[in-house]
Motif scaffolding. Structure first.
Motif, PDB file in Angstrom:
ATOM      1  N   TYR A   1       0.852  -1.191   0.000  1.00 39.74           N
ATOM      2  CA  TYR A   1       0.000   0.000   0.000  1.00 39.74           C
ATOM      3  C   TYR A   1       0.885   1.237   0.000  1.00 39.74           C
ATOM      4  CZ  TYR A   1       0.999   0.925   4.933  1.00 39.74           C
ATOM      5  OH  TYR A   1       1.624   1.225   6.118  1.00 39.74           O
ATOM      6  N   GLY A   2       0.234   2.401  -0.157  1.00 41.67           N
ATOM      7  CA  GLY A   2       0.980   3.649  -0.168  1.00 41.67           C
ATOM      8  C   GLY A   2       1.696   3.869  -1.489  1.00 41.67           C
ATOM      9  N   ARG A   3       2.521   4.892  -1.530  1.00 40.54           N
ATOM     10  CA  ARG A   3       3.234   5.238  -2.757  1.00 40.54           C
ATOM     11  C   ARG A   3       4.111   4.075  -3.205  1.00 40.54           C
ATOM     12  NH1 ARG A   3       6.254  10.898  -2.944  1.00 40.54           N
ATOM     13  NH2 ARG A   3       4.054  11.498  -2.726  1.00 40.54           N
ATOM     14  N   GLY A   4       3.862   3.610  -4.420  1.00 45.10           N
ATOM     15  CA  GLY A   4       4.617   2.478  -4.960  1.00 45.10           C
ATOM     16  C   GLY A   4       4.107   1.122  -4.522  1.00 45.10           C
ATOM     17  N   GLY A   5       3.111   1.079  -3.643  1.00 45.67           N
ATOM     18  CA  GLY A   5       2.606  -0.189  -3.128  1.00 45.67           C
ATOM     19  C   GLY A   5       1.532  -0.784  -4.012  1.00 45.67           C
ATOM     20  N   GLN A   6       1.940  -1.418  -5.090  1.00 46.38           N
ATOM     21  CA  GLN A   6       1.019  -1.949  -6.097  1.00 46.38           C
ATOM     22  C   GLN A   6       1.023  -3.472  -6.185  1.00 46.38           C
ATOM     23  OE1 GLN A   6      -0.907   0.235  -8.125  1.00 46.38           O
ATOM     24  NE2 GLN A   6      -0.142   1.791  -6.711  1.00 46.38           N
TER      25      GLN A   6
ATOM     26  N   GLN B   1     -11.317  -3.123   5.031  1.00 43.89           N
ATOM     27  CA  GLN B   1     -10.479  -1.949   4.804  1.00 43.89           C
ATOM     28  C   GLN B   1      -9.022  -2.329   4.574  1.00 43.89           C
ATOM     29  OE1 GLN B   1     -11.102   0.939   3.946  1.00 43.89           O
ATOM     30  NE2 GLN B   1      -9.027   1.800   4.069  1.00 43.89           N
ATOM     31  N   THR B   2      -8.547  -3.398   5.205  1.00 42.35           N
ATOM     32  CA  THR B   2      -7.190  -3.882   4.920  1.00 42.35           C
ATOM     33  C   THR B   2      -7.066  -4.253   3.447  1.00 42.35           C
ATOM     34  OG1 THR B   2      -6.856  -4.693   7.174  1.00 42.35           O
ATOM     35  CG2 THR B   2      -5.480  -5.662   5.454  1.00 42.35           C
ATOM     36  N   ALA B   3      -8.082  -4.971   2.943  1.00 42.56           N
ATOM     37  CA  ALA B   3      -8.080  -5.317   1.524  1.00 42.56           C
ATOM     38  C   ALA B   3      -8.107  -4.064   0.660  1.00 42.56           C
ATOM     39  CB  ALA B   3      -9.280  -6.210   1.208  1.00 42.56           C
ATOM     40  N   THR B   4      -8.977  -3.127   1.000  1.00 43.25           N
ATOM     41  CA  THR B   4      -9.134  -1.918   0.196  1.00 43.25           C
ATOM     42  C   THR B   4      -7.854  -1.099   0.160  1.00 43.25           C
ATOM     43  OG1 THR B   4     -11.496  -1.836   0.697  1.00 43.25           O
ATOM     44  CG2 THR B   4     -10.478   0.205  -0.065  1.00 43.25           C
ATOM     45  N   LEU B   5      -7.202  -0.969   1.303  1.00 41.99           N
ATOM     46  CA  LEU B   5      -5.964  -0.193   1.360  1.00 41.99           C
ATOM     47  C   LEU B   5      -4.901  -0.788   0.438  1.00 41.99           C
ATOM     48  CD1 LEU B   5      -4.721   2.273   2.867  1.00 41.99           C
ATOM     49  CD2 LEU B   5      -3.751   0.636   4.487  1.00 41.99           C
ATOM     50  N   CYS B   6      -4.957  -2.111   0.274  1.00 39.48           N
ATOM     51  CA  CYS B   6      -3.981  -2.797  -0.582  1.00 39.48           C
ATOM     52  C   CYS B   6      -4.461  -2.936  -2.024  1.00 39.48           C
ATOM     53  CB  CYS B   6      -3.678  -4.185  -0.015  1.00 39.48           C
ATOM     54  SG  CYS B   6      -2.880  -4.161   1.605  1.00 39.48           S
TER      55      CYS B   6
ATOM     56  N   CYS C   1     -12.314  -2.649  -6.685  1.00 39.40           N
ATOM     57  CA  CYS C   1     -11.877  -2.044  -5.430  1.00 39.40           C
ATOM     58  C   CYS C   1     -11.711  -0.542  -5.609  1.00 39.40           C
ATOM     59  CB  CYS C   1     -10.553  -2.657  -4.999  1.00 39.40           C
ATOM     60  SG  CYS C   1      -9.931  -2.005  -3.443  1.00 39.40           S
ATOM     61  N   PRO C   2     -12.278   0.264  -4.694  1.00 39.44           N
ATOM     62  CA  PRO C   2     -12.128   1.720  -4.819  1.00 39.44           C
ATOM     63  C   PRO C   2     -10.699   2.160  -4.543  1.00 39.44           C
ATOM     64  CG  PRO C   2     -13.148   1.153  -2.726  1.00 39.44           C
ATOM     65  CD  PRO C   2     -13.055  -0.125  -3.509  1.00 39.44           C
ATOM     66  N   GLY C   3     -10.353   3.307  -5.079  1.00 40.68           N
ATOM     67  CA  GLY C   3      -9.033   3.854  -4.809  1.00 40.68           C
ATOM     68  C   GLY C   3      -8.904   4.239  -3.343  1.00 40.68           C
ATOM     69  N   CYS C   4      -7.729   4.011  -2.786  1.00 40.35           N
ATOM     70  CA  CYS C   4      -7.518   4.305  -1.365  1.00 40.35           C
ATOM     71  C   CYS C   4      -6.089   4.827  -1.208  1.00 40.35           C
ATOM     72  CB  CYS C   4      -7.746   3.044  -0.534  1.00 40.35           C
ATOM     73  SG  CYS C   4      -8.030   3.342   1.223  1.00 40.35           S
ATOM     74  N   ASP C   5      -5.850   6.006  -1.738  1.00 38.93           N
ATOM     75  CA  ASP C   5      -4.509   6.566  -1.714  1.00 38.93           C
ATOM     76  C   ASP C   5      -4.157   7.095  -0.325  1.00 38.93           C
ATOM     77  OD1 ASP C   5      -4.194   6.038  -4.416  1.00 38.93           O
ATOM     78  OD2 ASP C   5      -5.110   7.939  -4.996  1.00 38.93           O
ATOM     79  N   VAL C   6      -2.934   6.869   0.071  1.00 35.45           N
ATOM     80  CA  VAL C   6      -2.438   7.320   1.372  1.00 35.45           C
ATOM     81  C   VAL C   6      -1.581   8.560   1.165  1.00 35.45           C
ATOM     82  CG1 VAL C   6      -1.090   6.713   3.409  1.00 35.45           C
ATOM     83  CG2 VAL C   6      -2.435   4.949   2.228  1.00 35.45           C
ATOM     84  N   PRO C   7      -1.973   9.707   1.714  1.00 36.39           N
ATOM     85  CA  PRO C   7      -1.131  10.915   1.579  1.00 36.39           C
ATOM     86  C   PRO C   7       0.267  10.671   2.141  1.00 36.39           C
ATOM     87  CG  PRO C   7      -3.295  11.471   2.455  1.00 36.39           C
ATOM     88  CD  PRO C   7      -3.209   9.960   2.473  1.00 36.39           C
ATOM     89  N   ALA C   8       1.243  11.185   1.452  1.00 35.80           N
ATOM     90  CA  ALA C   8       2.627  10.953   1.868  1.00 35.80           C
ATOM     91  C   ALA C   8       2.878  11.414   3.299  1.00 35.80           C
ATOM     92  CB  ALA C   8       3.584  11.657   0.906  1.00 35.80           C
ATOM     93  N   GLY C   9       2.199  12.493   3.720  1.00 39.61           N
ATOM     94  CA  GLY C   9       2.421  13.000   5.068  1.00 39.61           C
ATOM     95  C   GLY C   9       1.843  12.141   6.169  1.00 39.61           C
TER      96      GLY C   9
END
Length: 207
Positions: free
Chosen positions: A92-97, A136-141, A188-196
């Motif tokens: 998850y997160g930036r680059g987590g694909q 939500q764990t699934a969605t975040l990933c 699955c909906p987008g669930c982007d994590v802000p870098a901050g």
């Protein structure tokens, strides 16, 4: 490479009739499309091989979490697996694909009967009320959370009912991804994590 990965977690598998039976059903599938990883057998010391687990995940299209419900959640080694394997920048997160587009299927059992998961029962809520952390764990990933397969009253299940449940589980594994209800599930909906909101990968700070 296996298209279905079954991650089984039961802290006292020798005493289990449901999880143990479903592990056997997983391993009995013909061909090599199903891989089973018994976490408590692999990591009795709780020292998880993260690289190996991520490699197994990357090869799978369907990830099955097979475990009993313990205190309204997953067993401790399964939770540690989530904490250590689903890492920032990979899952998850930036680059987590790495897991994006895969399916996650919870296959679980409860000690209490179905009536216990009701506003009038001693657990006070319907069973679905305990599922948001999983979903939500699934969605975040970037994974799609499939409708769970649940067996209530595992301590008192009759042999015929357990046979039927194991048959249904094995049949679902064989038929995946040709489940009629999957066509009705949205992506699955987008669930982007802000870098901050997350420290850098090199940071040693924790909340």
């Amino acid at each position: 490479m296996s298209s279905i990965l079954v991650l089984a977690a039961h802290p006292r598998l020798q005493l289990s009739q449901v999880t143990r039976r479903l592990i056997d059903a997983s391993r009995s599938q013909a061909g090599s499309s199903v891989a089973v990883r018994d976490l408590y057998a692999l990591y009795p010391d709780y020292l998880i091989d993260v690289a190996q687990e991520q490699q197994a995940l990357a090869a799978a299209r369907l990830v099955v979490w097979l475990h009993p419900i313990r205190w309204y959640s997953m067993p401790p080694l399964m939770k540690l697996w989530v904490d250590e394997v689903l890492t920032l920048g990979w899952a998850y997160g930036r680059g987590g694909q790495a897991l994006r587009g895969k399916d996650l299927w919870l296959v679980t059992s409860t000690g209490g009967g179905e009536a216990a998961y009701h506003p009038s029962g001693y657990n006070r809520y319907f069973f679905d009320a305990f599922l948001p952390p999983y979903e939500q764990t699934a969605t975040l990933c970037g994974m799609r959370f499939l409708p769970p397969l649940v067996l209530h009253g595992a301590h008192r299940v009759e042999p015929a009912a357990l046979d039927a449940h194991a048959h249904t589980y094995a049949q679902r594994l064989r038929q995946y991804p040709d489940w009629p209800e999957l066509a009705e599930l949205s992506a699955c909906p987008g669930c982007d994590v802000p870098a901050g909101d997350r420290p850098s990968l090199s940071s040693s700070h924790t909340p």
